[in-house]
Scaffold this active site. Structure first.
Site, PDB file in Angstrom:
ATOM      1  N   GLY A  99      34.426  29.408   7.311  1.00  0.00           N
ATOM      2  CA  GLY A  99      34.999  28.389   6.444  1.00  0.00           C
ATOM      3  C   GLY A  99      36.100  28.887   5.518  1.00  0.00           C
ATOM      4  O   GLY A  99      36.764  28.072   4.871  1.00  0.00           O
ATOM      5  N   TYR A 100      36.311  30.181   5.412  1.00  0.00           N
ATOM      6  CA  TYR A 100      37.396  30.682   4.552  1.00  0.00           C
ATOM      7  C   TYR A 100      38.747  30.601   5.287  1.00  0.00           C
ATOM      8  O   TYR A 100      39.783  30.827   4.677  1.00  0.00           O
ATOM      9  CB  TYR A 100      37.178  32.153   4.137  1.00  0.00           C
ATOM     10  CG  TYR A 100      35.908  32.472   3.395  1.00  0.00           C
ATOM     11  CD1 TYR A 100      35.015  31.498   2.976  1.00  0.00           C
ATOM     12  CD2 TYR A 100      35.589  33.801   3.096  1.00  0.00           C
ATOM     13  CE1 TYR A 100      33.838  31.830   2.303  1.00  0.00           C
ATOM     14  CE2 TYR A 100      34.426  34.137   2.421  1.00  0.00           C
ATOM     15  CZ  TYR A 100      33.559  33.153   2.046  1.00  0.00           C
ATOM     16  OH  TYR A 100      32.401  33.502   1.385  1.00  0.00           O
ATOM     17  N   MET A 101      38.680  30.337   6.589  1.00  0.00           N
ATOM     18  CA  MET A 101      39.886  30.195   7.427  1.00  0.00           C
ATOM     19  C   MET A 101      40.708  31.481   7.515  1.00  0.00           C
ATOM     20  O   MET A 101      41.902  31.433   7.781  1.00  0.00           O
ATOM     21  CB  MET A 101      40.801  29.069   6.905  1.00  0.00           C
ATOM     22  CG  MET A 101      40.089  27.788   6.545  1.00  0.00           C
ATOM     23  SD  MET A 101      39.457  26.956   7.988  1.00  0.00           S
ATOM     24  CE  MET A 101      40.884  26.047   8.455  1.00  0.00           C
TER      25      MET A 101
END
Ligand code: A2P
Length: 246
Positions: A51-53
């Site tokens: 989710g931090y990409m």
């Protein structure tokens, strides 16, 4: 090149560096450079998440640093996380256990699990997590969850160990830091190390990345540890996993 010390051993025998580098909120464009700088500064434990990409940037930074500093892949511990909503909780948990059994990952862990979540999970799964990563910093010590994990052989990692930078302005913390000739950030990190909690400070600045790793040449007295324990909330998310929606 430096080497930060203080290794911890997970209950399955895998060793991890007791100080990590967090990359939450580092833009994908800057991640590789920050990770390379962190490895140069001596960090051997890098923490990211789907989710931090920026997982790709972490991979690039690790590869570049290995080449530049002659390190082997197994010298650098990389953690990532699946988002609950992505795969469904049960599937994700099963996937973790399968990957671990296949030997494709060295350890499995959870994030934002309070003591009662860890208890429920361990009753419900075949493999107890080796790590639990929770928000833990000056002014927001989740003592009950950390102590429960440590009593059960689960290593605790602290996300936002600097309270997202907010706690660094606290007067009492700065007074104590002055006594040791250290920065407030170094005191926050050292305070966690002395509790056997793995801090995962994030920074995009080389100066801070280096400073945050320079915490192994002093120790905080018991009296000051207690004084720091007593600092009230002064920054950070105060994330409550029980009420969070994902
Ligand atoms: P920056 O990323 O601009 O370098 P946490 O790890 O608790 O999430 O805190 C991260 C925040 O603290 C970031 O805003 C980061 O700034 C800042 N920070 C990290 N290390 C230091 C330091 N040694 N001194 C001051 N601010 C710091």
């Amino acid at each position: 090149m430096n080497h930060v010390s203080a290794n911890l051993t997970l209950y399955n025998g895998v060793k991890i560096s007791g100080l990590g580098f967090g990359v939450w909120q580092i833009s994908p464009l800057h991640t590789a450079k920050c990770v390379r700088t962190a490895i140069k500064a001596g960090y051997r434990n890098i923490d990211t998440a789907e989710g931090y990409m920026n997982e790709k940037g972490v991979g690039e930074g690790v590869r570049q640093a290995m080449e530049e500093y002659g390190l082997k892949r197994e010298e650098i511990f990389v953690s990532t996380k699946l988002w609950n909503s992505h795969r469904g909780y049960d599937k994700a948990m099963k996937a973790f256990e399968e990957l671990y059994r296949d030997g494709r990952i060295k350890a499995i862990g959870v994030s934002n699990f309070l003591a009662h979540h860890v208890q429920a999970l361990t009753e419900d799964s075949d493999i107890k997590p080796m790590v639990n990563q929770i928000e833990y910093h000056v002014g927001f010590g989740q003592v009950k969850s950390a102590e429960y994990c440590q009593a059960n052989g689960i290593v605790v990692e602290a996300w936002s160990p600097l309270g997202s930078g907010g706690v660094l302005r606290n007067g009492e913390l700065n007074r104590i830091a002055g006594k040791y000739g250290k920065s407030a950030a170094q005191i926050c990190i050292r305070w966690l190390l002395q509790k056997n909690i793995v801090p995962l400070p994030k920074s995009t600045h080389e100066k801070y990345i280096m400073e945050n790793a320079d915490v192994f040449d002093f120790s905080i007295s018991e009296e000051d540890m207690t004084a720091i324990d007593r600092i009230p909330y002064c920054g950070g998310m105060m994330f409550d996993p029980d009420s969070a929606r994902s």
